[in-house]
Motif scaffolding. Sequence first.
Motif, PDB file in Angstrom:
ATOM      1  N   SER A  38       0.844  -1.200   0.000  1.00 16.35           N
ATOM      2  CA  SER A  38       0.000   0.000   0.000  1.00 16.35           C
ATOM      3  C   SER A  38       0.874   1.242   0.000  1.00 16.35           C
ATOM      4  O   SER A  38       1.909   1.296   0.688  1.00 16.35           O
ATOM      5  N   VAL A  39       0.461   2.238  -0.791  1.00 14.17           N
ATOM      6  CA  VAL A  39       1.085   3.561  -0.779  1.00 14.17           C
ATOM      7  C   VAL A  39      -0.023   4.604  -0.888  1.00 14.17           C
ATOM      8  O   VAL A  39      -1.112   4.313  -1.398  1.00 14.17           O
ATOM      9  N   PRO A  40       0.208   5.825  -0.419  1.00 16.23           N
ATOM     10  CA  PRO A  40      -0.777   6.884  -0.652  1.00 16.23           C
ATOM     11  C   PRO A  40      -0.954   7.102  -2.152  1.00 16.23           C
ATOM     12  O   PRO A  40       0.029   7.093  -2.901  1.00 16.23           O
ATOM     13  N   ALA A  41      -2.174   7.278  -2.588  1.00 13.89           N
ATOM     14  CA  ALA A  41      -2.438   7.458  -4.018  1.00 13.89           C
ATOM     15  C   ALA A  41      -1.704   8.664  -4.584  1.00 13.89           C
ATOM     16  O   ALA A  41      -1.281   8.654  -5.746  1.00 13.89           O
ATOM     17  N   ALA A  42      -1.525   9.690  -3.776  1.00 13.03           N
ATOM     18  CA  ALA A  42      -0.852  10.901  -4.233  1.00 13.03           C
ATOM     19  C   ALA A  42       0.665  10.804  -4.134  1.00 13.03           C
ATOM     20  O   ALA A  42       1.376  11.688  -4.619  1.00 13.03           O
ATOM     21  N   GLN A  43       1.189   9.738  -3.501  1.00 12.87           N
ATOM     22  CA  GLN A  43       2.629   9.559  -3.342  1.00 12.87           C
ATOM     23  C   GLN A  43       3.017   8.127  -3.715  1.00 12.87           C
ATOM     24  O   GLN A  43       3.423   7.335  -2.867  1.00 12.87           O
ATOM     25  N   PRO A  44       2.901   7.768  -4.978  1.00 11.43           N
ATOM     26  CA  PRO A  44       3.168   6.380  -5.373  1.00 11.43           C
ATOM     27  C   PRO A  44       4.603   5.938  -5.127  1.00 11.43           C
ATOM     28  O   PRO A  44       4.866   4.736  -5.016  1.00 11.43           O
ATOM     29  N   ASP A  45       5.545   6.891  -5.017  1.00  8.15           N
ATOM     30  CA  ASP A  45       6.945   6.529  -4.778  1.00  8.15           C
ATOM     31  C   ASP A  45       7.285   6.441  -3.293  1.00  8.15           C
ATOM     32  O   ASP A  45       8.449   6.237  -2.933  1.00  8.15           O
ATOM     33  N   ALA A  46       6.299   6.579  -2.424  1.00  4.75           N
ATOM     34  CA  ALA A  46       6.547   6.481  -0.989  1.00  4.75           C
ATOM     35  C   ALA A  46       6.931   5.051  -0.611  1.00  4.75           C
ATOM     36  O   ALA A  46       6.744   4.110  -1.391  1.00  4.75           O
TER      37      ALA A  46
END
Length: 340
Positions: free
Chosen positions: A76-84
């Motif tokens: 899972s990653v934040p949708a607005a931060q896919p590179d997190a």
Amino acid sequence: MKRGGRIAVLLAAVLLLGGVSAGAVLHAADRAGQREQVQAGGPSVAPGTVTLAPGDGPRMVFRSMAWGPHRDELASVPAAQPDATRTVAGVRCLRFYAAAGTGICLQAVHGTLDDSYRAVVLDAQLHERRHFPLGGIPTRSRVSPSGRMVAWTVFVSGDSYAGTDFSTRTSILDTRTWTLQDNLERYSVVKDGHPYHASDTNVWGVTFADDGHFWATLATGGKTYLVHGDVAARTLTTVRQNVECPSLSPDGTRLAFKKRVPGLPADAPWRLYVLDLRTMRETPLAEQRSVDDQAVWSDDSTLVYALPGDYGADLWTVPANGGGTPEKLLGGALAPAYIS
């Protein structure tokens, strides 16, 4: 040299050689570890809690394919931060989708002599609710917007949609009653307004409109058709030719799909299109490469899909209106679902 001196020198030599040997082993292990780290590369990954429940902001949950101990785990990653940093959950899936707190995970079960496969229905905390054996290799999965209905497709023979020598089986499951319709080829087909019967029908790529209706692909007679399905009536009605792996937009007005385009290579024959369900107008998208995937809508204006990559697959994105340019979204990722 006296005997005692010779023994002391011998012991020192043995200890020195032992130290060199141990050091060499440790150095080699360290270099191996470095090589493994370089080979793994890619995004940072951390074990943690992955949930399919709404809240905590829009998120993307997907199969992480980066090399390392967490390969194939749901991440899972934040949708607005896919590179997190990817939070991984320990649950491994070959195909995955989720909606409204329900997940469907198509898994490999590794046996002593051979692998088998199963469909696992997950709750919002990724706990197994029930599982069902699969008769082939997982290839597609979807969940209805309410989370009640799930669908999956497997290859019974073959492993690619590009040719004609393959057979699929598609199933729909009601997670409220646990009623399983294990083969949509048993549905009655209405083709061009008339009942249709053929031994070569093949169905795949369900996308749900609601708990009772869906769109899918029907193949027969060497052609593919967009069909509208009715779960209660168990019917498939053809709507349009040359539509594969449809994906309904969140607002229910358009279908993304892959279309076979004449002149393209036989092993890479598709282009991404969007079909307006009101006007039946097709719009070719900016992605010029062949896409063998059932695209996912990240919102009402953007599509996400997989293409081959260094880890097996990468996720790309493109506007759904035919404009813009394709952009790489995530490396080493497959089968995304958006949770909001």
